[in-house]
Design a protein around this motif. Structure first.
Motif, PDB file in Angstrom:
ATOM      1  N   LYS A  49       0.847  -1.200   0.000  1.00  0.00           N
ATOM      2  CA  LYS A  49       0.000   0.000   0.000  1.00  0.00           C
ATOM      3  C   LYS A  49       0.881   1.249   0.000  1.00  0.00           C
ATOM      4  O   LYS A  49       1.885   1.309   0.722  1.00  0.00           O
ATOM      5  N   GLY A  50       0.504   2.245  -0.786  1.00  0.00           N
ATOM      6  CA  GLY A  50       1.259   3.492  -0.877  1.00  0.00           C
ATOM      7  C   GLY A  50       2.094   3.595  -2.127  1.00  0.00           C
ATOM      8  O   GLY A  50       2.594   4.681  -2.460  1.00  0.00           O
ATOM      9  N   GLU A  51       2.318   2.462  -2.854  1.00  0.00           N
ATOM     10  CA  GLU A  51       3.075   2.518  -4.104  1.00  0.00           C
ATOM     11  C   GLU A  51       2.205   3.090  -5.224  1.00  0.00           C
ATOM     12  O   GLU A  51       1.002   2.833  -5.299  1.00  0.00           O
ATOM     13  N   LYS A  52       2.847   3.875  -6.119  1.00  0.00           N
ATOM     14  CA  LYS A  52       2.109   4.500  -7.218  1.00  0.00           C
ATOM     15  C   LYS A  52       1.913   3.564  -8.403  1.00  0.00           C
ATOM     16  O   LYS A  52       0.960   3.725  -9.167  1.00  0.00           O
ATOM     17  N   GLN A  53       2.800   2.611  -8.607  1.00  0.00           N
ATOM     18  CA  GLN A  53       2.639   1.642  -9.688  1.00  0.00           C
ATOM     19  C   GLN A  53       3.502   0.425  -9.402  1.00  0.00           C
ATOM     20  O   GLN A  53       4.396   0.462  -8.563  1.00  0.00           O
ATOM     21  N   VAL A  54       3.194  -0.638 -10.151  1.00  0.00           N
ATOM     22  CA  VAL A  54       3.960  -1.870 -10.009  1.00  0.00           C
ATOM     23  C   VAL A  54       4.192  -2.430 -11.411  1.00  0.00           C
ATOM     24  O   VAL A  54       3.349  -2.302 -12.298  1.00  0.00           O
TER      25      VAL A  54
END
Length: 593
Positions: A363-368
């Motif tokens: 949670k908190g990541e902008k993209q993967v």
């Protein structure tokens, strides 16, 4: 042809004889540039039409019936105030002017006698109707006075020479100094003519007043036949022939004229005059009339009917056109939205990739960036919502995918409905163009109200009986019925026709339903061909060739509740390609019952 000063003068003389001492009973204004005076004398009642429309300006008695607007225009109300009950005491035209003055003795609101004059100015694009009051001088002689009002007001911006505004003095238009063909001594007329280097026809048209170009050509034709010599090079014999032609036309004018109309072979009116237009023979046929009013009505009747309907249907046509344009715009927007909705498979794939790799991001990541097994392991970057958990991000993509899928199904339904709406409004536009009178326009308005398009339309006469189908008799004796509008089409196809009656309609084009009533008999091919031609003739494709016409037995036609009026579904049909034949259609018109 425009009404020239000579013909107008003779028409005025004829009208004065018929209407002298007649009183005005009623005043109507059927259209913006027509005034109808209902007048009554001791002998009979008359309808006097004053038309100030460019291209069909005239004053004449008429027997035609006119539909009046629900609310009288302001100029009509003004005429009623100042002319109602007025007695016609005079009628005259100024020399060589296309203006007819109608003088009335009236009683004003104070009970005093007043003298009002209605000026019918029939001068091409300057046509107008002006009401002014004549004022008596010290000797009791009446003189032109102040303008009460004009049908078309002319202010200083419109004309610096002559204004027509309430309160201003009424004056005649500026007059050009031109010799009058019907009054100038023929010798002097010939001398002035020979000062020009133009052909006689053109020179006479430019220099002579009181007549139009048709009469100028008639003089030239009577004098020189089909040749048109130069005016400045006329021989003595040609000069004498010219004078004889002028004398012959003057004789007709001084005798009161011989109203005549030139018609083509198909019956179309070409020109009219107070003297026989021999220049059109033998190709044209001269038709003589007892009165100038009959001649003018014969020439302008069809033209005026078309123009009057165009004016009356203008607002309705604009409304339907706006509805049609809006439906087309909505259809285009839905088509674009559907294309976007159908491109939703990538959302499902992203949801599946995120679900299979929940351990790979937090949670908190902008993209993967994940391996996409749908593309052979190619690495794919997937945007994330930093506020959501890995599982919630995956569910978000699945929800967007389902939303797009639902929208696609709904849009497909809306597109089908929009397609039907556009086709329906196309038929209504066609009906408005083909409407033959105010009653037909009223039926179209009522239909649009029932369909929810017109919210505030109130039918004027609820007891008005709707028009019947058009009825034709085929060459084999079969009755052919044709619907006039969507409501009639539906009634004809779904309620009147039965079983093996044969139904015709132009393919994918607005038009009438056509039904051949079989009456239990086999319908021959000749009757089928005639019905197919009628289907084309009563459609938007009437001027085309090899028009596809679908036909089937009525038992194969059905209708669902979601279809608008006049639209039906049919199966097991055949298609014929039809080119209307003028002779066959003319014969069918003669067999109309």
């Amino acid at each position: 042809m425009a009404l020239d000063a000579a013909t107008l003068a003779l028409t005025g003389r004829e009208l004065l004889y018929a209407l002298a001492e007649a009183r005005i009973d009623k005043i109507h204004q059927p259209t913006r540039d027509e005034v109808l005076l209902q007048m009554r004398s001791r002998r009979a009642g008359f309808s006097l039409l004053i038309a100030a429309r460019t291209g069909s300006a005239r004053v004449c008695l008429t027997e035609m019936k006119y539909d009046n607007p629900p609310v009288p225009p302001s100029f009509c109300m003004l005429l009623r105030k100042h002319l109602s009950g007025g007695r016609l005491i005079g009628m005259h035209t100024p020399e060589a002017e296309r203006i007819l003055f109608l003088d009335f003795q009236c009683v004003n609101e104070m009970g005093d006698l007043v003298y009002n004059t209605l000026a019918a100015e029939l001068m091409g694009r300057y046509c107008n109707i002006v009401l002014f009051r004549k004022e008596p001088d010290e000797q009791g002689q009446l003189h032109d006075g102040k303008i009460i009002d004009a049908l078309k007001r002319v202010d200083f911006e419109d004309s610096e020479v002559r204004q027509l505004l309430p309160g201003l003095a009424y004056t005649l238009p500026p007059k050009r100094e031109m010799p009058d063909l019907l009054r100038e001594p023929a010798v002097l007329l010939t001398e002035k003519l020979m000062q020009s280097e133009l052909p006689v026809g053109d020179a006479l048209r430019k220099m002579a007043g009181g007549v139009g170009p048709v009469l100028a050509r008639e003089v030239c034709y009577r004098a020189f036949g089909t040749s048109d010599p130069a005016a400045g090079a006329l021989s003595e014999a040609q000069q004498e022939a010219f004078r004889e032609a002028v004398y012959s036309i003057r004789a007709d004018f001084e005798a009161g004229g011989r109203p005549n109309l030139v018609r083509r072979e198909d019956g179309t009116p070409v020109e009219f005059s107070f003297t026989p237009l021999t220049q059109y023979e033998p190709a044209g046929t001269l038709v003589f009339y007892d009165t100038f009013s009959q001649m003018l009505e014969g020439y302008y009747a069809e033209k005026d009917r078309t123009e009057r309907l165009r004016q009356k249907s203008k607002a309705l046509r604009k409304t339907v056109q706006n509805l049609y344009d809006r439906a087309v715009r909505k259809q285009a927007a839905r088509t674009e939205e559907l294309a976007s909705s159908e491109d939703s498979e990538h959302l499902r794939i992203k949801g599946e990739l995120l679900t299979a790799n929940l351990h790979a991001f937090q949670k908190g990541e902008k993209q993967v960036t994940l391996a996409n097994w749908y593309k052979g392991g190619e690495m794919t970057s997937i945007p994330l919502d930093v506020r959501l958990s890995p599982s919630a991000n995956a569910q978000k993509y699945f929800k967007e995918y389902k939303k797009k899928q639902t929208a696609a199904k709904k849009l497909a339904q809306l597109l089908n409905a929009g397609k039907r709406e556009i086709a329906y409004l196309e038929t209504v536009l066609y009906e408005v163009e083909q409407a033959e009178g105010e009653n037909a326009l009223g039926e179209i308005r009522a239909e649009l109200k029932n369909q929810g398009y017109l919210k505030y339309y109130k039918q004027r006469d609820k007891k008005q009986k709707p028009a019947d189908f058009l009825r034709y008799r085929s060459s084999d004796g079969f009755l052919i019925l044709v619907g006039r509008n969507n409501a009639q089409n539906e009634k004809l196809t779904l309620k009147t026709a039965r079983g093996k009656d044969l139904w015709f309609h132009t393919k994918n084009a607005p038009g009438s339903h056509v039904v051949v009533m079989s009456e239990g008999r086999e319908i021959p091919l000749s009757t089928q061909n005639e019905a197919a031609m009628l289907a084309v003739w009563h459609s938007s494709q009437k001027n085309g060739a090899k028009i596809p016409v679908d036909y089937t037995e009525v038992k194969n036609i059905r209708k669902t509740n979601d279809l608008p009026p006049g639209m039906v579904l049919y199966e097991h049909y055949e298609t014929a390609y039809v080119t209307p034949e003028e002779e066959a259609l003319r014969t069918l018109q003669q067999r109309q019952v």
